[in-house]
Write an enzyme that holds these catalytic residues in place. Structure first.
Site, PDB file in Angstrom:
ATOM      1  N   ARG B  45      72.158  45.824  56.391  1.00 38.08           N
ATOM      2  CA  ARG B  45      71.223  45.096  55.539  1.00 38.08           C
ATOM      3  C   ARG B  45      71.436  45.445  54.066  1.00 38.08           C
ATOM      4  O   ARG B  45      71.954  46.493  53.732  1.00 38.08           O
ATOM      5  CB  ARG B  45      69.792  45.393  55.942  1.00 38.08           C
ATOM      6  N   GLU B  56      64.375  44.563  51.993  1.00 37.63           N
ATOM      7  CA  GLU B  56      65.685  44.342  52.579  1.00 37.63           C
ATOM      8  C   GLU B  56      65.927  42.877  52.919  1.00 37.63           C
ATOM      9  O   GLU B  56      64.999  42.155  53.275  1.00 37.63           O
ATOM     10  CB  GLU B  56      65.817  45.148  53.876  1.00 37.63           C
ATOM     11  N   ASP B 231      64.181  54.831  60.916  1.00 40.08           N
ATOM     12  CA  ASP B 231      64.981  53.635  60.654  1.00 40.08           C
ATOM     13  C   ASP B 231      65.380  53.476  59.202  1.00 40.08           C
ATOM     14  O   ASP B 231      65.726  52.376  58.768  1.00 40.08           O
ATOM     15  CB  ASP B 231      64.230  52.399  61.135  1.00 40.08           C
ATOM     16  N   SER B 298      67.168  53.278  67.802  1.00 40.01           N
ATOM     17  CA  SER B 298      66.957  51.915  67.306  1.00 40.01           C
ATOM     18  C   SER B 298      66.557  51.903  65.831  1.00 40.01           C
ATOM     19  O   SER B 298      65.664  52.644  65.412  1.00 40.01           O
ATOM     20  CB  SER B 298      65.862  51.262  68.155  1.00 40.01           C
TER      21      SER B 298
END
Lengths: 355, 355
Positions: B45, B56, B231, B298
């Protein structure tokens, strides 16, 4: 709720203000943002190339506001009745990430491109410039014509396109704008005829292949060249020899991007250029003499879309009438309870389909 | 006209289908797209970091459709009544660049994250997994709980949050969903209590700093760890020692991105990982034995948002009722005449403001 500007809204907003004052205010906003160049987070656009065209995302931020534009470029679209370039964008608050405004940017891109061109010409063209050649009479032509008439003082316009119907369309559209009656419009049958004796030459053709619209034999000392159409790898309008002439002064928006996308892609990576931001901040000279040929190698930079979104947001806040809004993000009583405030609150939310 | 899905529309669409079937169909769509991994243009991203958070843009394309998401992450937003994460996105046609669908993605991101987690767990967790610890009971918890109940067969949920009110909110919201009556929900007073004896541990906390929610002393052989909250650079949830255990098998979405944003940022750049796409295509093993600890690190990948947009577009095309539309791009009789078809056609378009 997020403010929304669709096609009908931009028509109304520009109509209410008048396209001349709108372009003037937009050019001033873009100039102001170029003046505070160092405050911006700048990056080249993020491009996704395919066989038929390109789709790009263009973000920019000044630390207070964040804007981005989605824009495509598909030269063959017109054959199926679609625009070559379509765009929209978003303005958001940096401190919270909250979207403030979602806006059409197809019409606005044409306006901001013309406003940027005219603003750059105010810095680069000879002050007495009155005659402009406009080569390539597609979607952006009228915007360029009006901006140069309003902001630079162009009084004579010479149109050329390989398709005479395109030039006729521009002439007809311009004739319908009452306050343009003191702009003389001439149709020309060749680039040479259009360019001869012009003070400013604007090239805004759309072919996605290396083309030579303008070469070194056509330009004259003192001209300002506003090269708008060459804006992606393989898409150029000027001859390499013209770019390399020692009397040609090349001015760019954001050098890393223009080296890849602009006319500049044709010359060595160390060929000297001047940043438009430095000209505006008077840290560098664009034109050094009345004999110099100045070239604005424009490719379109995210800062200009940021400025346009910022201006549209300002204008909406000045409106007294109703502003359209979208439920694009949730408004919650408890921001930690996304489920309960959306899907969970509805009696319709069930685990399985009810027969 | 561009199709539009706002908050009220996503509530209606998911409500009509049922959140269980919707998550199931979404998980299948994401799995299908991971299976055709090599068809996608993939990129990390494009992030704009500021003092308070990050904004983002996440683009992805399969050569036929192009999608992107705008998403922010501002951990302190909840203090002023705003969501930590807000998102929207666009699906467009690659061959023309035409926008097809503009959609809210705040609710949809929570749905796609939960669907991806559950889909990955179907490949990685032991098949008999029935008990899940859910650590961090913020905006995404209910979505994770419902997805694991529906798609993985979780029957017992153990909630823990440093704020007991957050766990109470989740328990209350889940109790309101009638078809969840066979999901036992327990409130726990420590991570240790929630994790002990669990088959699956989902961590979904929101702090933007290096934290250790789960360390090597808490995990048990055979567990599947679904690490959702870590993340972004500096935001992690697991201990380094846990990641380095030889019996921990780390599975990632898009390795170049996870190395920077995931739990993986804590370990050397050559630490072995397995791609989720390779597990799904059965080119690599996720879990090798019932004793392995599997870890889905993740971070959220653009392909998952692409899948969500693609599914929403499909669902809209199946609708018989009215679909909301936006005039986000112009529809012109002559696509080469942008001015004449928009600003120029209006009698309101004048050069100067009329007194």
């Amino acid at each position: 709720m997020v403010h929304y500007i669709g096609i009908s809204d931009i028509e109304r907003l520009v109509g209410d203000i008048g396209i001349g004052p709108f372009l003037s205010r937009l050019a001033d906003t873009i100039e102001t943002d170029y003046r505070r160049w160092d405050e911006f987070e700048k990056s080249a656009r993020v491009a996704s190339h395919s066989h038929d065209g390109v789709i790009e995302l263009m973000p920019a931020s000044d630390g207070t506001l964040y804007g981005f534009k989605y824009v495509n470029g598909h030269p063959r679209n017109t054959a199926q009745g679609l625009l070559t370039v379509m765009a929209f964008g978003m303005l958001a608050e940096v401190s919270t990430g909250c979207p403030l405004l979602l806006s059409e940017l197809t019409v606005t891109t044409a306006l901001r491109t013309a406003a940027t061109s005219a603003m750059a010409a105010r810095w680069l063209a000879r002050p007495e410039s009155r005659r402009m050649a406009l080569i390539g009479n597609g979607a952006q032509s009228e915007f360029q014509a009006i901006a140069f008439h309003e902001l630079v003082g162009v009084r004579e316009l010479r149109l050329f396109d390989i398709d005479p119907a395109a030039s006729a369309k521009v002439a007809q559209n311009l004739a319908r704008v009452p306050a343009l009656h003191n702009l003389q419009v001439h149709m020309c049958s060749s680039v040479r005829e259009a360019v001869r004796g012009a003070d400013i030459v604007t090239t805004v053709t759309a072919d996605k292949r290396r083309a030579v619209i303008l070469d070194e034999t056509l330009v004259e000392p003192g001209m300002h060249l506003n090269a708008v159409g060459g804006d992606c790898p393989g898409k150029t309008e000027l001859s390499r020899e013209l770019l390399l002439r020692p009397d040609v002064r090349i001015v760019v928006e954001f050098e890393p991007q223009t080296r890849i996308e602009g006319e500049l892609q044709q010359v060595p990576a160390d060929h000297p250029v001047t940043a438009l931001a430095d000209v505006i901040r008077q840290r560098a000279q664009g034109r050094r003499s009345a004999q110099d040929i100045t070239l604005f190698d424009s490719v379109g930079f995210a800062l200009e879309d940021f400025s346009a979104l910022r201006l549209l947001h300002e204008i909406l806040n000045e409106q007294t009438g109703p502003v359209r809004e979208l439920d694009l993000v949730p408004t919650l009583d408890d921001p930690k309870d996304l489920f309960g405030g959306t899907l969970g609150r509805s009696s319709r939310t069930r685990l399985r389909r009810v027969a």
